[in-house]
Design an enzyme around this catalytic site. Structure first.
Site, PDB file in Angstrom:
ATOM      1  N   ASP A 216      -2.635  -3.413   5.577  1.00 49.54           N
ATOM      2  CA  ASP A 216      -1.511  -2.695   6.182  1.00 49.54           C
ATOM      3  C   ASP A 216      -1.257  -1.448   5.346  1.00 49.54           C
ATOM      4  O   ASP A 216      -2.173  -0.912   4.752  1.00 49.54           O
ATOM      5  CB  ASP A 216      -0.282  -3.611   6.279  1.00 49.54           C
ATOM      6  N   HIS A 239      -3.473   1.205   6.008  1.00 53.54           N
ATOM      7  CA  HIS A 239      -2.840   2.047   7.027  1.00 53.54           C
ATOM      8  C   HIS A 239      -2.225   3.312   6.438  1.00 53.54           C
ATOM      9  O   HIS A 239      -1.425   3.965   7.095  1.00 53.54           O
ATOM     10  CB  HIS A 239      -1.772   1.235   7.770  1.00 53.54           C
TER      11      HIS A 239
END
Length: 390
Positions: A216, A239
């Site tokens: 993430d 991310h």
């Protein structure tokens, strides 16, 4: 002369005995002295808490020590306030989480402490079984963040390695004066919600020299964060570095004075991102500087997304109330994995203002990358590729 030699020997023995319990003037408390076993199987939670209570209750500076080896530790809250105003947590070994921790809340929590420094060592969240459960679509526990500092002040985290957290690896929540330096965070690129470092409701936080590989955000910035400095971060997979998501709640606090300086993104989903829910809110983002970043095959190198609405629940056809202003991008270069390298998708009711682009060079394969602007206003200067749509 013989008496003098005997006195010197006695003095040396005394110093050796003292050295077992005092390090540089600090009272030292090893979890092994309280029964912890370094076999990775014996539950050492009570030993950890006992060593913490001793260090916390010390009249002067104190050290809590985790020796070499693997120590199985369940959910533990190391709470203050403490008598000691300076506590060092020296980790030479590895703290290992039970494999079924997912429903127990956060794993290792420092709460209401001041002047605590965590040095070295590894925390292993053993999150793979929970990730597999989620991937299979079964009913799973929410998961646990590995290391959390909450409502604390003057904190240092240095040289720590965090692996395979069920959820966030390091959380800084409601703190003032935090330094995170030279940490290493690793989890597979497909591990869900395993943010590397999450900061929210905190001020005067500095993150430097971090290597983060996760599933993430490498670093995520939540509501109520002010005066955050991020420097020399290597991110990927992951991310990217994200401010947000913000604006989920109407009365949510804003984010102000954030600098990201000298970062490298490799194969990440995003590079430098601001993300807000597409719904009414009084939150804001202002005074942000992104500078000296290298993108290597990044899907969205520069992106503002103010239409975040996962599952189209609670926000379809609404406009974000989060006001974004004063965001500068300077010296950002490298390669984009998508044709649109710069994407400002701002709120229709609260357009982005004061966006600045300076010395941007982002390419897409052998063709020119593109930029896209919706409800965004600002200026571009210097050499800017793709051509600015501001």
């Amino acid at each position: 002369m013989a008496q003098l030699r005997s006195f010197i020997v006695l003095l040396l023995l005394l110093l050796l005995l003292l050295d077992d319990h005092v390090s540089y003037g600090k009272a030292a408390y090893s979890i092994a002295d309280y029964g912890a076993k370094s076999d990775g199987q014996t539950d050492s939670t009570k030993s950890l808490l006992a060593a913490w209570e001793a260090a916390c209750g010390s009249a002067g500076s104190a050290t809590m020590y985790v020796p070499a080896g693997d120590f199985l530790v369940g959910q533990a809250t190391l709470a203050g306030p403490c008598s000691s105003s300076k506590i060092t947590v020296q980790i030479d070994g590895t703290l290992v989480s039970p494999s079924n921790l997912g429903g127990a809340g956060d794993w290792l929590v420092f709460h209401h402490v001041e002047g605590v420094s965590v040095y070295g060592g590894t925390v292993d969240g053993r999150g793979s079984s929970l990730w597999a459960c989620k991937a299979a679509g079964r009913s799973c526990a929410a998961g646990a963040s590995s290391l959390t500092f909450r409502n604390s002040k003057d904190i240092t985290i240095s040289g720590l390695t965090s692996t395979d957290s069920e959820l966030y690896h390091i959380v800084i929540d409601g703190c003032d004066g935090v330094t995170v330096q030279n940490v290493k965070i690793t989890a597979p690129g497909n591990s869900p919600n395993t943010d590397g470092i999450h900061v929210q409701g905190s001020s005067h936080v500095t993150i430097t020299g971090a290597g983060i590989k996760t599933g993430d955000d490498c670093i995520s910035v939540g509501p109520g964060t002010t005066n955050l400095w991020i420097e020399q971060v290597a991110c990927g997979p992951g991310h990217g570095i994200s401010i947000g998501s913000l604006g989920k709640g109407y009365d949510e606090e804003g984010v102000e004075n954030v600098t990201v300086n000298t970062a490298v993104f490799t194969g990440t989903e995003n590079g430098l991102r601001i993300k807000t829910w597409g719904r009414p809110s009084q939150a804001f983002v202002k005074g942000v500087v992104f500078e000296h970043a290298v993108m290597q095959n990044v899907q969205n190198p520069i992106i503002i997304d103010q239409n975040y609405c996962p599952g189209d629940r609670g926000c379809p056809d609404q406009s974000s109330g989060v006001k974004i202003s004063g965001v500068t991008y300077n010296d950002i270069h490298g390669s984009s994995a998508s044709e649109v390298a710069v994407n400002f998708d701002c709120s229709a009711s609260n357009p982005c203002t004061g966006i600045g682009l300076q010395d941007i060079k982002l390419t897409y394969g052998n063709t020119a990358a593109e930029s896209s602007c919706k409800h965004a206003d600002g200026t571009a200067s210097g050499f800017v590729v793709p051509p600015s749509c501001l």
